[in-house]
Each structure stands twice: as C-alpha cells, then as structure tokens.
Design a protein around this motif. Structure first.
Motif, PDB file in Angstrom:
ATOM      1  N   SER B  38       0.811  -1.221   0.000  1.00 22.52           N
ATOM      2  CA  SER B  38       0.000   0.000   0.000  1.00 22.52           C
ATOM      3  C   SER B  38       0.846   1.273   0.000  1.00 22.52           C
ATOM      4  O   SER B  38       0.535   2.234  -0.703  1.00 22.52           O
ATOM      5  N   GLY B  39       1.900   1.304   0.793  1.00 24.49           N
ATOM      6  CA  GLY B  39       2.745   2.496   0.872  1.00 24.49           C
ATOM      7  C   GLY B  39       3.397   2.802  -0.464  1.00 24.49           C
ATOM      8  O   GLY B  39       3.446   3.955  -0.914  1.00 24.49           O
ATOM      9  N   LEU B  40       3.879   1.762  -1.120  1.00 23.20           N
ATOM     10  CA  LEU B  40       4.501   1.906  -2.426  1.00 23.20           C
ATOM     11  C   LEU B  40       3.497   2.481  -3.436  1.00 23.20           C
ATOM     12  O   LEU B  40       3.803   3.421  -4.173  1.00 23.20           O
ATOM     13  N   TRP B  42       0.650   4.082  -2.862  1.00 21.95           N
ATOM     14  CA  TRP B  42       0.204   5.429  -2.502  1.00 21.95           C
ATOM     15  C   TRP B  42       1.241   6.464  -2.977  1.00 21.95           C
ATOM     16  O   TRP B  42       0.883   7.467  -3.603  1.00 21.95           O
ATOM     17  N   SER B  43       2.506   6.207  -2.720  1.00 26.93           N
ATOM     18  CA  SER B  43       3.555   7.129  -3.177  1.00 26.93           C
ATOM     19  C   SER B  43       3.591   7.212  -4.701  1.00 26.93           C
ATOM     20  O   SER B  43       3.803   8.287  -5.264  1.00 26.93           O
ATOM     21  N   ALA B  44       3.390   6.070  -5.343  1.00 26.64           N
ATOM     22  CA  ALA B  44       3.436   6.043  -6.808  1.00 26.64           C
ATOM     23  C   ALA B  44       2.366   6.956  -7.403  1.00 26.64           C
ATOM     24  O   ALA B  44       2.641   7.728  -8.323  1.00 26.64           O
ATOM     25  N   ARG B  46       0.580   9.396  -5.811  1.00 27.61           N
ATOM     26  CA  ARG B  46       0.647  10.774  -5.319  1.00 27.61           C
ATOM     27  C   ARG B  46       1.645  11.601  -6.108  1.00 27.61           C
ATOM     28  O   ARG B  46       1.548  12.823  -6.161  1.00 27.61           O
ATOM     29  N   ALA B  47       2.620  10.937  -6.725  1.00 28.41           N
ATOM     30  CA  ALA B  47       3.620  11.660  -7.504  1.00 28.41           C
ATOM     31  C   ALA B  47       3.019  12.325  -8.735  1.00 28.41           C
ATOM     32  O   ALA B  47       3.666  13.156  -9.370  1.00 28.41           O
ATOM     33  N   ALA B  56      -6.698   7.941  -4.116  1.00 26.23           N
ATOM     34  CA  ALA B  56      -7.360   6.766  -3.541  1.00 26.23           C
ATOM     35  C   ALA B  56      -8.018   5.935  -4.638  1.00 26.23           C
ATOM     36  O   ALA B  56      -7.935   4.703  -4.635  1.00 26.23           O
ATOM     37  N   GLN B  60      -7.127   2.110  -5.705  1.00 30.43           N
ATOM     38  CA  GLN B  60      -8.210   1.131  -5.738  1.00 30.43           C
ATOM     39  C   GLN B  60      -8.256   0.415  -7.087  1.00 30.43           C
ATOM     40  O   GLN B  60      -8.429  -0.803  -7.152  1.00 30.43           O
ATOM     41  N   PHE B  84       3.363  -1.553  -9.063  1.00 25.23           N
ATOM     42  CA  PHE B  84       3.893  -0.196  -9.198  1.00 25.23           C
ATOM     43  C   PHE B  84       3.598   0.369 -10.595  1.00 25.23           C
ATOM     44  O   PHE B  84       3.093   1.486 -10.745  1.00 25.23           O
TER      45      PHE B  84
END
Lengths: 153, 199
Positions: B38-40, B42-44, B46-47, B56, B60, B84
C-alpha cells in the motif's frame, strides 16, 4: 544498482516522498484495498476494453460514452450516460447468450442484477460514479466479466 | 506507516505463498499483500499531483486490476513491479483526464501487462524505491543548490500542498514551480548517474 536516464520524474518523486515518510497511506485506502478481495471472480473470463469508434451518424456526446469489452466468445457494448450525478448503463451482449443468462452490474458497494432480453440487452439506471464491472452469467458456460472501469461524471 | 524496506525488499517465497493463498481464497494472505504494497502504491500515485480522492481511486483501481489478473500470474516475484507499474498507469490516466484530455473511460486499453504473464526486464524505477536508495537520494538532495534542495524538502514534507502554496513558500511564481521541479529532477538524475560512475 543503476539508474538509467530513463527513470521517470514521477518515480523519482515517489521515491523521495516514500523515503521522506511524511505521506502515510490513509486508513480508508488500505481498508478499501482489503475489501477488493471480496469482489474477485476466479472462474470468470475477463472481457478487456477495446477502443470503440462510434458508428457513423452517432456522435458520442459529453454525456454519453460508448464502451466495448471483448472476450473470446462474446462482446459487451455499453452506453454510459451521466445524469444528475448518477450513471445510467444500457448494455448489449453479443452474440446473445443462451436463455437463462443474466447480468450483474457490480460497483464497489452495490450490485444490480438484471435478466437479459432475448436479444441480449439490459439496462441499469442510477448507479454511483466510480469503478464498475459487468458480469454476464451463463447457465452452460463460464461467466464473463468486463475489466473494471472507472466512470467519472 | 510501513518502512520502505518492507515495501520492496524481495521476498519471493512469501509472494509466491501469498499469491497462492490469495488464489485459494485466503483473505488474510490478500491483506498481507495489501499491507506490504500500500505504501509503495500510494507514493506512486501521489507523484502525479492528484488530489487525495483521485489518488485513492487510482490505488483502488490497481488492486482491482490485480484481482482480475490474479489467476494469470506466472511470476509472483514480479508482483511489486507489476503493482507499481499498474498504479502509475492508473494515476497517469487520471491526471490526463484532470488536465482535460478526452478519454472515454478509465479502462485499461487492451493489453494485459506482460509482467505477470510473461518475461519482462526489471523496471529501473522500482529500484529506487528501497530504503537504501531512498537514503542515497536524500543525501544527493542535501548536496543540491537552491532552489532544488528546498523544493524537494518541501515537496516531501507537505504532500497535500498545492502548486500555488509550494511556489509561494519557495518565493517563486506558481507558473515556475513545474518547470523548476523538472529541472531539479533532471539535476538529481544526473547526480545519481555520476555517483554510479565513480563507485
């Protein structure tokens, strides 16, 4: 470890942010991801999106969009109309499946079931915008599910 | 918050096991995949300068693609890379739509991703997403001149700040933020390449 010049801006930004540790994943995002597991249909064949060209004489307006999903044995065509913040779907399964086939229009939070007409048509109105998938269940054959697609208003 | 090393350190055995278990209907195995990646993801997303709601949605969509493709996975070791890449594609579609490009619907057009169904080369982008690489990136940033150093620090520290706000804090016009960030990223890439050449 090498970084070819081909590494794109967004991946670099993601790496800087990820290691900066200041943008944690919102709890609802992780919870929604867990809930996705309940939507899997391991037995279904996926019908993939193909680019449609509107038939001559029909102009796809801003409010109406035409989508086509193709699997080996059947095609699902959808006409998507947005009205008052909700989405209407009119669909055609071709060739029309055998008697007793039904469709389910699935969203992340609700599922609408419909019988197919003898000519393979169905309609669902008043869906929330967002991710959806149409599943055609056939008595004698495997189910076919359209690839998840996001409809925005 | 996951540590970066949890996110991308290869654990092929557990991925193999996790995917087999998820295929067999094990929700706990799926939840494990979700917490690992999830962290990976989310960062991907958000960039791409998406709003939190759009980000979100893109994450999803990535998990929905995995559910669709789960039974076709030939190479569980590559699942992090596949997720990713898929997340970037979803986010890129969304950001293009936000910029007014007419796309019919945010569907994946036509081609199943090769990463799960065949042979792919490792994506160099994923390589920068480890804890070690993250530290190396920030060491490089600390050596940069202004405005780049402040721009990257601020970008990482204020993930919800819009361009207008970021530009204001950096004392530049809003219209300069994007091009400046682009130049700083190019410089950072150059520094990393130079580092490698001397190692």
């Amino acid at each position: 470890m090498t970084h070819p010049p081909s590494i794109d801006d967004e991946s670099l930004i993601a790496a800087l942010r990820l290691s900066g540790g200041r943008d944690p994943v919102p709890a609802h995002v992780a919870a929604a991801a867990q809930a996705v597991f309940g939507l899997r249909l391991p037995e279904a064949v996926t019908a993939r999106s193909t680019v449609t060209t509107a038939p001559a004489g029909i102009r796809s307006s801003d409010e109406t969009r035409l989508l086509r999903f193709a699997a080996a044995e059947l095609t699902v065509d959808l006409e998507v109309t947005s009205m008052d913040g909700l989405v209407d779907l009119a669909g055609q399964v071709s060739p029309p499946p055998e008697a007793g086939a039904r469709v389910e229009v699935r969203t992340l939070h609700l599922t609408e079931a419909r019988e197919l007409s003898p000519t393979g048509q169905f309609a669902v109105t008043g869906l929330p915008p967002g991710w959806f998938s149409v599943v055609c269940h056939r008595p004698e054959h495997s189910s076919v599910a359209t690839s998840w697609t996001r409809i925005r208003l | 918050m996951l540590s970066v090393s949890d996110v991308t350190s290869g654990a092929p055995v557990s991925d193999q096991h996790g995917i087999s278990a998820a295929l067999a209907g094990d929700q706990a195995a799926w939840d494990m995949l979700v917490s690992r990646f999830s962290g990976l993801l989310w960062s991907a997303v958000r960039a791409y300068d998406l709003s939190a709601a759009d980000a979100a949605d893109a994450v999803q969509g990535t998990w929905l693609r995995l559910i669709e493709s789960l039974h076709t996975i030939r190479d569980p070791d590559r699942i992090g890379t596949w997720l990713f890449t898929t997340a970037k594609r979803e986010a890129s579609l969304l950001s293009r739509r936000n910029r007014g490009e007419r796309l019919v619907a945010d569907a994946e057009h036509a081609h199943p991703d090769p990463a799960l169904t065949g042979h792919v080369h490792p994506d160099p982008a994923v390589a920068v997403l480890t804890a070690d690489e993250g530290r190396r990136l920030w060491r490089a940033v600390e050596e940069m001149h202004e405005p780049c150093r402040s721009l990257f620090r601020l970008m990482a520290a204020a993930p919800d700040a819009g361009v207008h706000q970021l530009a204001g804090r950096l004392g530049m016009p809003s219209g300069s933020y994007g091009p400046t960030r682009g130049r700083c990223l190019n410089r950072l890439r150059t520094m990393l390449t130079a580092q490698e050449a001397t190692q």
